[in-house]
Design a protein around this motif. Structure first.
Motif, short mmCIF file in Angstrom:
data_model
loop_
_atom_site.label_atom_id
_atom_site.label_comp_id
_atom_site.label_asym_id
_atom_site.label_seq_id
_atom_site.Cartn_x
_atom_site.Cartn_y
_atom_site.Cartn_z
N LEU A 161 0.92 -1.22 0.06
CA LEU A 161 0.06 -0.05 0.03
C LEU A 161 0.87 1.23 -0.04
O LEU A 161 0.74 2.30 -0.65
CB LEU A 161 -0.87 0.08 1.25
CG LEU A 161 -1.94 1.16 1.44
CD1 LEU A 161 -2.92 1.16 0.26
CD2 LEU A 161 -2.74 1.16 2.60
N ALA A 177 -1.50 -3.54 2.73
CA ALA A 177 -2.86 -3.22 2.93
C ALA A 177 -3.28 -3.69 4.40
O ALA A 177 -3.13 -4.90 4.61
CB ALA A 177 -3.84 -3.46 2.05
N GLY A 178 -4.10 -3.06 5.19
CA GLY A 178 -4.83 -3.49 6.20
C GLY A 178 -3.58 -3.97 7.38
O GLY A 178 -4.03 -4.56 8.60
N ASP A 223 -0.51 3.25 -3.01
CA ASP A 223 -1.46 2.49 -3.77
C ASP A 223 -0.84 2.64 -5.35
O ASP A 223 -1.93 2.80 -6.12
CB ASP A 223 -2.74 3.07 -3.35
CG ASP A 223 -3.88 1.86 -3.70
OD1 ASP A 223 -3.54 0.78 -3.78
OD2 ASP A 223 -5.18 2.42 -4.11
N LEU A 232 -7.92 9.00 -0.57
CA LEU A 232 -7.09 7.78 -0.45
C LEU A 232 -6.19 7.62 0.99
O LEU A 232 -6.48 6.60 1.51
CB LEU A 232 -5.98 7.74 -1.55
CG LEU A 232 -5.18 6.47 -1.80
CD1 LEU A 232 -6.02 5.27 -1.81
CD2 LEU A 232 -4.22 6.58 -2.64
N ARG A 251 -13.91 6.69 3.45
CA ARG A 251 -13.06 5.49 3.48
C ARG A 251 -11.92 5.49 3.03
O ARG A 251 -11.58 4.82 1.79
CB ARG A 251 -14.22 4.32 2.76
CG ARG A 251 -15.49 4.63 3.07
CD ARG A 251 -16.40 3.55 2.35
NE ARG A 251 -17.79 3.69 2.63
CZ ARG A 251 -18.71 4.76 2.20
NH1 ARG A 251 -18.19 5.55 1.54
NH2 ARG A 251 -19.89 4.71 2.51
N PRO A 252 -10.93 5.92 3.55
CA PRO A 252 -9.62 5.98 3.24
C PRO A 252 -8.74 4.59 3.13
O PRO A 252 -9.34 3.74 4.03
CB PRO A 252 -8.79 6.73 4.20
CG PRO A 252 -9.60 6.69 5.35
CD PRO A 252 -10.92 6.66 5.00
N LYS A 253 -8.09 4.28 2.13
CA LYS A 253 -7.18 3.11 2.46
C LYS A 253 -5.99 3.29 3.42
O LYS A 253 -5.64 2.14 3.77
CB LYS A 253 -6.67 2.64 1.06
CG LYS A 253 -7.65 2.11 -0.11
CD LYS A 253 -7.04 1.56 -1.16
CE LYS A 253 -8.02 1.02 -1.96
NZ LYS A 253 -7.18 0.64 -3.40
N LEU A 254 -5.53 4.42 3.60
CA LEU A 254 -4.57 4.52 4.54
C LEU A 254 -5.01 5.78 5.46
O LEU A 254 -5.06 6.71 5.04
CB LEU A 254 -3.28 5.31 3.88
CG LEU A 254 -2.18 5.47 4.53
CD1 LEU A 254 -1.52 4.11 5.22
CD2 LEU A 254 -1.18 5.67 3.50
N GLN A 272 -10.13 -0.14 12.40
CA GLN A 272 -9.07 -0.68 11.72
C GLN A 272 -9.34 -2.06 11.09
O GLN A 272 -9.39 -2.57 9.85
CB GLN A 272 -7.52 -0.48 12.07
CG GLN A 272 -6.44 -0.85 11.27
CD GLN A 272 -6.13 -2.36 11.23
OE1 GLN A 272 -6.25 -3.12 12.09
NE2 GLN A 272 -5.61 -2.90 9.90
N MET A 278 -8.15 -1.05 6.93
CA MET A 278 -7.27 -0.04 6.37
C MET A 278 -5.92 -0.40 6.73
O MET A 278 -5.49 -0.88 7.64
CB MET A 278 -7.63 1.30 7.19
CG MET A 278 -8.76 2.23 6.87
SD MET A 278 -9.04 3.47 7.97
CE MET A 278 -8.97 2.96 9.68
N GLY A 279 -4.96 0.56 6.13
CA GLY A 279 -3.67 0.56 6.45
C GLY A 279 -3.40 1.70 7.33
O GLY A 279 -4.00 2.68 7.20
#
Lengths: 300, 378, 338
Positions: free
Chosen positions: C9, C38-39, C77, C96, C177-180, C206, C211-212
């Motif tokens: 990520l 990720a995550g 990403d 993001l 809804r961010p990925k990070l 988390q 999420m990361g």
């Protein structure tokens, strides 16, 4: 009981300390000013203006009071009159140089006195707080309600014209804003931990103000009062223009502007000279105080 | 910068005589007794600045500090611990209550003058940008207190330089510096030196290590330990960090919303906390073991506003044992005067208080962290 | 670093940040390499001035462009963050990637209600109506366990307590809804009983949202509560990485060891704490070689001549110290001292 020793780990807090030169706050300000060429230039201009006023008797080519009906309202460069003559045929350059003495005195003296009086009041109000603060600041607020020029005119009008009364009224005008600046700065410093710590040693109020407060509020007060000088010059000129400050035939920039006003269609360039002098002087003072402000804005 | 061998060497210090010549009340007389200290700050509003409410910052706080001990004061922000420190120093006048310093009432007739008390009791503030006068070399900041009490310029300077050495700073290198030229830990050492220059008997440390980095905090804690022995000091150590308080304290006082909820010897408090708040506070300590994480928060919500604290027991709004009686009646701290007492202001521990637990009902289980888990990670 | 098929990520490669002023150049971040799957929750541990916050702000391009010289690679990403411009950059921020801070009052606007601010953020990024944004704001406040959320929507930031304010900021950060999620000491200013609530909340959210998270802290206890992996920074360099169990349970670098031994707990009563002597180096004039050497009890001559290599034990387990390098361990080539 055994000897108590400090662990060696602890005794080496000195390690890793950045090798910096030790400079006091004011040295720091000086250091910054030294590289601020713009401020230096305008500072030199201010000095030049001040010196020319001080040495007016040596520099002036003619007698500023000597009028001549033949040489009225002559343009720049006419015969020996470098800056021309006024409506009574007096040499403008000489009058400008002499006029600077009165104009600058009226510009600087009220601010100086107001800084002393207003600053002291403000520091006391800010440090003591409570009812004393209420009393001082509410009185100050009353003065604040009027525009400064109106206030100056009103006070001068009540006391009558003349240089001394003019200066007095200007002083009264500048006390409230300086008091407010000093009060704000002081009440901010008063609540800082080092002042609490000083109180905790049992120090008396006066000692705390002298040692801990003054050094920390002087900067903002000085910056503000230096910016007030240009305002004061303008107001003084305004008073003279209205006939409330200097009385004829004394040379004064504001008064000259007033008397030359009638000749504006005959010789506009000469009429503008006192105005230009006021403008240049106030701009110089303003820029110097701006420079001072940024030099003093050192976050320690 | 290199370190010379000189600075690495520990200063040689002889043991001090335990008997303090300034002692007046005798060994068993507590150094400090605070009785029912109270301070409410008015909240002013409206055109005429009338009081529209009061922040009950410190509301009837009583405790003792024994000679030579360290009393830890813990509590969350807004519990009144910093106000308490300033009340002890008389930097703020208490509304009511009395303070007895080594047998002498402070600020009263026939008692100890506030000014004299301040020589004997000093305070170290949290390191912040404002803890030292930015316009003053640090040695002058230290010397100032000495000069206030009539020492000559040279005497004060000499005392300041000696203290700088004692707190581990080379006076030649650091004395002439300004605060902005020091690191956080170095500034805190200067703050400590400033508090010690008047040769006090009690030092109040108000979050004195809280703003420091962990590695520096450890250095300063070691320094405080050394200074305590060397100068025969008594500490009141105020902090929100439970681990640090456990490390430094002999006895611990727990505050909540301006009141003392529990006081007792450190091991008693940490191993056998009585008050539900103390229990929750201790259970909120982070473990150092990633395999033993806290799954359920010991408490929900934030502390209530001290302006209008809950009636009766102030903790009842967050307490899972709260009953009717807690709402009606304010629990009182038991017999707090002795040094060994472990007392708590909770209805559950007062027989016949009307609380079901006091009447013999079983106590619901509370989350508890073991000492082994706390020491994990080594 | 060996990795399975999915791209990470976040990837930081040779990240350097220097702050340039007329008087001096501060090397805040030096050759930082990091990856985040990720995550995953990564804690960057370090003291003030270690460069942990600066690295994170570089990730979001939040540093002053004129003074901060950033070099190296920053990929989030798959996007090259350092080359993003205008719209792309604002899509990255808050879309993001989002960030939460230590002091929520600086991130929340004092003149608008909490609900309004969240709704506006949602509307801007997702192009929905204001009312839909408000609905989402209510959902978010409930997600972060704000009691009586409906009433709190209409509250101004100053009307909330510290813990609730922090929750409101988290809600805002989650709004798109961010990925990070970047977290800069979000629990440091909170009380102990509130801090653990927020940590548990962040951990749950988390896990639910996958999420990361990069979590910056100076507190090893916080890392133990929340991290999967840990990176320890000192004077702008990463000195040790590994899983949280490895780093806290079996620290390799003397600095990490020192941090652990100087963390106070009750068992040490009556004894001196094993403190790390001295203070961190001046970032304007970094010593050659290992920056920790002047404070390190194991330091030898070689430490001060050349920068120690990254000694890699397993995937993701690294320590930058010559003392931990057994011959069998694969080494990167020695980096010459600057």
């Amino acid at each position: 009981m055994a000897n108590i020793t400090m662990s060696p780990a602890d005794a080496v807090a000195v390690q890793g300390a950045p090798a910096v030169r030790v400079r006091s706050y004011w040295q720091n300000v000086g250091y910054r000013l030294r590289y601020d060429y713009l401020t230096l230039f305008f500072g030199a201009m201010v000095m030049l203006i001040l010196l020319s006023a001080v040495f007016a008797p040596l520099l002036a080519p003619m007698d500023p009071y000597e009028s001549s009906l033949i040489n009225r309202l002559k343009p720049i460069g006419y015969k020996d009159f470098i800056l021309g003559t006024d409506e009574l045929g007096r040499d403008i350059l000489s009058r400008m140089l002499y006029g600077g003495r009165i104009s600058l005195t009226m510009g600087i003296m009220p601010v100086l006195v107001a800084t002393l009086v207003g600053g002291t009041l403000g520091i006391v109000a800010g440090f003591v707080g409570g009812r004393t603060n209420m009393l001082i600041m509410r009185v100050v607020d009353v003065f604040y309600a009027f525009p400064s020029i109106l206030l100056a005119v009103a006070i001068s009008g009540a006391m009558g014209g003349g240089v001394v009364n003019g200066m007095l009224s200007l002083t009264l005008v500048f006390i409230p804003p300086l008091c407010r600046v000093a009060e704000t700065a002081t009440s901010q410093v008063r609540n800082l931990d080092f002042v609490e710590a000083a109180r905790a040693t049992g120090a008396k109020t006066f000692s705390i103000i002298r040692v801990h407060i003054l050094g920390n509020v002087l900067g903002p007060i000085l910056v503000y009062s230096s910016s007030m000088v240009s305002v004061s010059i303008l107001l003084a000129s305004g008073l003279s223009f209205l006939g409330l400050g200097v009385t004829p035939p004394e040379p004064d920039w504001g008064l000259m502007l007033n008397t030359l006003r009638q000749a504006i269609y005959i010789n506009p360039v000469v009429c503008a000279i006192p105005g230009v002098a006021i403008l240049i002087t106030s701009i110089c003072f303003n820029l110097v105080s701006d420079g001072l402000r940024s030099a003093m804005d050192v976050r320690l | 910068m290199t370190v010379t061998e000189d600075t690495r060497k520990a200063p040689a210090l002889s043991a001090v005589d335990r008997k303090d010549l300034r002692d007046r009340g005798g060994e068993r007389q507590p150094m400090l007794i605070a009785r029912e200290l109270k301070k409410h700050f008015p909240i002013t509003g409206g055109v005429f600045n009338r009081a529209v409410g009061h922040v009950r910052a410190v509301d009837g706080v009583s405790f003792t500090v024994m000679k030579g001990e360290t009393l830890g004061v813990v509590g969350e922000s807004g519990c009144g611990k910093s106000t308490l420190a300033r009340l002890l120093m008389h930097l703020i006048e208490p509304d009511s209550g009395e303070l007895i310093f080594d047998g002498d009432a402070v600020g009263e007739k026939d008692g100890l003058l506030v000014r004299d008390m301040r020589r004997l009791m000093q305070m170290v503030f949290q390191d912040s940008y404002s803890s030292l006068n930015p316009r003053m070399p640090v040695e002058d900041s230290i010397a100032y207190g000495k000069k206030v009490h009539g020492a000559s310029e040279a005497e004060a300077k000499a005392a300041a330089r000696e203290l700088l050495t004692k707190v581990g700073l080379d006076p030649n290198l650091f004395g002439p510096r300004y605060p902005h030229e020091l690191s956080g830990g170095q500034k805190q050492r200067v703050n400590i030196a400033r508090a010690l220059v008047l040769e006090p008997r009690v030092v109040i440390l108000d979050e004195a290590v809280s703003a420091l980095d962990k590695s520096v905090e450890a250095q300063v804690l070691n320094l405080l330990r050394y200074l305590k022995q060397h100068f025969n000091l008594t500490y009141v150590f105020i902090s929100h960090d439970l681990n640090v308080v456990q490390y430094v304290s002999d006895r611990v006082l727990v505050m909540y919303l301006g009141e003392v909820v529990e006081i007792g010897p450190v091991d008693e408090i940490y191993e056998n906390p009585k008050h539900p708040y103390t229990q929750a506070l201790l259970a909120s300590r982070l473990s150092m073991d990633p395999d033993d994480r806290i799954e359920e928060p010991p408490l929900v919500g934030d502390p209530p506003n001290p302006i209008n604290p809950p009636s009766g027991c102030r903790f009842r709004t967050r307490c899972k044992h709260a009953e009717k009686i807690c709402e009606i009646d304010r629990p009182i701290l038991g017999e707090w005067l002795s040094a060994e007492a472990h007392v708590t202001a909770c209805h559950m521990f007062v027989p016949n208080s009307g609380h079901s637990v006091a009447a013999g009902a079983p106590v619901p289980p509370t989350p508890k962290r073991t000492e082994a888990a706390m020491a994990g990670g080594d | 670093m060996t990795d399975t098929g999915t791209p990470p990520l976040v990837r930081l490669q040779d990240l350097n940040v220097k702050f340039v002023t007329r008087e001096s150049t501060v090397s805040a971040v030096n050759d930082v390499n990091l990856t985040l799957k990720a995550g995953e929750v990564l804690c960057i541990i370090g003291e003030s001035g270690s460069g942990k916050s600066v690295s994170m702000r570089a990730l979001m391009r939040l540093l002053p462009e004129r003074r901060a010289r950033i070099t190296g690679t920053v990929e989030v990403d798959g996007k090259d963050v350092l080359s993003l411009k205008g719209k792309e950059l604002s899509d990255l921020r808050g879309g993001l990637v989002s960030m939460i801070f230590q002091e929520p009052m600086t991130a929340l606007d004092p003149v608008y209600t909490v609900g309004h601010q969240i709704a506006e953020t949602v509307r801007r990024h997702e192009g929905c109506t204001y009312d839909q944004g408000m609905e989402r704001a209510l959902e978010l406040l409930e997600l972060v366990k704000v009691p009586s959320a409906e009433r709190r929507l209409r509250a101004f930031p100053h009307e909330l307590s510290g813990g609730l304010r922090q929750r409101a900021m988290i809600a805002m950060a989650l709004s798109c809804r961010p990925k990070l999620l970047l977290a800069d000491e979000p629990t440091t200013a909170l009380d102990a009983t509130v801090q653990i609530q927020v940590l548990i909340l962040l951990r749950k959210i988390q896990a639910e949202m996958g999420m990361g998270v990069i979590f910056v802290t100076h507190d090893l206890g916080v890392a133990a509560e929340i991290a999967d992996r840990v990176a320890v920074m000192y004077a702008g360099r990463i000195v040790e990485t590994g899983t949280v169990q490895e780093v806290l349970g079996n620290p390799k670098h003397p600095y990490t060891q020192g941090m652990l031994s100087s963390t106070v707990h009750g068992n040490m009563r009556g004894k001196d704490i094993e403190a790390i002597p001295g203070s961190p180096p001046d970032l304007r004039a970094m010593p050659p070689g290992c920056a920790f050497a002047p404070r390190c009890k194991y330091a030898e001559a070689a430490c001060t001549t050349a920068l120690p290599p990254e000694v890699i034990f397993d995937a993701g387990r690294m320590a930058r110290c010559i003392k931990v390098a057994p011959d069998s361990v694969r080494q990167k080539e020695l980096v010459p001292a600057e």
